[in-house]
Enzyme design. Sequence first.
Site, PDB file in Angstrom:
ATOM      1  N   ASP A  25      29.601 -91.369 -42.126  1.00 30.74           N
ATOM      2  CA  ASP A  25      29.205 -89.956 -42.268  1.00 30.74           C
ATOM      3  C   ASP A  25      29.568 -89.162 -41.012  1.00 30.74           C
ATOM      4  O   ASP A  25      29.588 -89.709 -39.912  1.00 30.74           O
ATOM      5  CB  ASP A  25      27.687 -89.895 -42.532  1.00 30.74           C
ATOM      6  N   HIS A  42      38.407 -86.384 -41.941  1.00 33.14           N
ATOM      7  CA  HIS A  42      38.595 -87.518 -42.850  1.00 33.14           C
ATOM      8  C   HIS A  42      39.778 -88.386 -42.390  1.00 33.14           C
ATOM      9  O   HIS A  42      39.717 -89.605 -42.448  1.00 33.14           O
ATOM     10  CB  HIS A  42      38.829 -87.028 -44.281  1.00 33.14           C
ATOM     11  N   LEU A 136      37.831-112.043 -43.848  1.00 36.17           N
ATOM     12  CA  LEU A 136      36.825-110.998 -44.082  1.00 36.17           C
ATOM     13  C   LEU A 136      36.975-110.397 -45.478  1.00 36.17           C
ATOM     14  O   LEU A 136      38.093-110.192 -45.948  1.00 36.17           O
ATOM     15  CB  LEU A 136      36.999-109.913 -43.013  1.00 36.17           C
TER      16      LEU A 136
HETATM   17  C1  FPP Z   1      31.409 -88.318 -44.921  1.00 41.00           C
HETATM   18  O1  FPP Z   1      31.750 -87.277 -44.067  1.00 41.00           O
HETATM   19  C2  FPP Z   1      32.560 -89.084 -45.347  1.00 41.00           C
HETATM   20  C3  FPP Z   1      33.076 -89.067 -46.621  1.00 41.00           C
HETATM   21  C4  FPP Z   1      32.574 -88.229 -47.697  1.00 41.00           C
HETATM   22  C5  FPP Z   1      34.192 -89.891 -47.003  1.00 41.00           C
HETATM   23  C6  FPP Z   1      34.520 -91.007 -46.083  1.00 41.00           C
HETATM   24  C7  FPP Z   1      35.963 -91.132 -46.044  1.00 41.00           C
HETATM   25  C8  FPP Z   1      36.695 -91.602 -45.037  1.00 41.00           C
HETATM   26  C9  FPP Z   1      36.148 -92.197 -43.813  1.00 41.00           C
HETATM   27  C10 FPP Z   1      38.140 -91.528 -45.104  1.00 41.00           C
HETATM   28  C11 FPP Z   1      38.668 -91.975 -46.390  1.00 41.00           C
HETATM   29  C12 FPP Z   1      38.770 -93.422 -46.481  1.00 41.00           C
HETATM   30  C13 FPP Z   1      39.073 -94.007 -47.649  1.00 41.00           C
HETATM   31  C14 FPP Z   1      39.357 -95.458 -47.718  1.00 41.00           C
HETATM   32  C15 FPP Z   1      39.127 -93.177 -48.868  1.00 41.00           C
HETATM   33  P1  FPP Z   1      31.316 -85.825 -44.480  1.00 41.00           P
HETATM   34  O2  FPP Z   1      32.505 -85.126 -45.025  1.00 41.00           O
HETATM   35  O3  FPP Z   1      30.148 -85.857 -45.400  1.00 41.00           O
HETATM   36  O4  FPP Z   1      30.901 -85.245 -43.099  1.00 41.00           O
HETATM   37  P2  FPP Z   1      29.818 -84.104 -42.835  1.00 41.00           P
HETATM   38  O5  FPP Z   1      28.496 -84.621 -43.339  1.00 41.00           O
HETATM   39  O6  FPP Z   1      29.850 -83.957 -41.357  1.00 41.00           O
HETATM   40  O7  FPP Z   1      30.270 -82.882 -43.567  1.00 41.00           O
END
Ligand code: FPP
Length: 251
Positions: A25, A42, A136
Amino acid sequence: MSEAELPQSATPPFKAPRHVAIIMDGNGRWAAARGLPRVEGHRRGVEALRRTVRAAGELGIAYVTIFSFSAENWSRPAAEIGELMGLLRRFIRNDLAELHKSNVRVRVVGERQGLESDIVRLLTDAEELTKSNDGLTLVVAFNYGARQEIARAARRIAEEVAQGRLAPADVTMDTIGGFMDAPDVPDPDLIIRTSGEQRLSNFLLWQSAYSELVFTPTYWPDFDRPALEAAIGEYQQRERRFGGLVAKTGS
Ligand code: FPP
């Protein structure tokens, strides 16, 4: 519960949890803090993912589950959803060969129905290519929601009962666990959530009954091996009693 010893270089000398699950997150906030578009967060999140999987392997962790796209993420703007789907495509296309070479077994949990067909194929191919690897296990939770997973299990159990293959009295905790998306993957010992938020957000609700939860203020794109070691260090200080009185030895 079997655990792998950490290599000599790891400090302090502790045993690794067998299964670490991560709620990645804070990508958006990482980007906003730098005046960058959310997608950049991302993208950097994918780099953090690569670092973390590598570190987890080095630290002797057997299973890593990542929450990469939640069933609730469909409510985000279409452009951001498109970016996340594109990142998954690129992650699998660019990193699968390397993961395979590193003996990583890829598993996928979540609902595949409703996903674009090329994504379903990439996910299936990744599982197929790596299914005999015994290093893993990387469990990718994609289009995943824990309540949805439990509802899917309940529906399938109801079908078994309706077909006369299962008696209602035989529906035990083990039966239900056996109908989860990856029933052979052990429950997570440790769940880490980055970005300072302190909730599970519909992640592994069945499997987290006795997981230790560690929340770190670090935004996911900044997560790295020292951050993982710090979370494991915190986990090691917890006394896991599994509802009993005497701490179990092991993880
Ligand atoms: C949360 O950050 C993260 C996500 C919704 C997606 C996680 C995705 C990745 C780490 C990259 C993609 C990887 C793959 C394998 C698809 P947020 O956008 O909710 O952050 P915020 O809460 O600060 O807005």
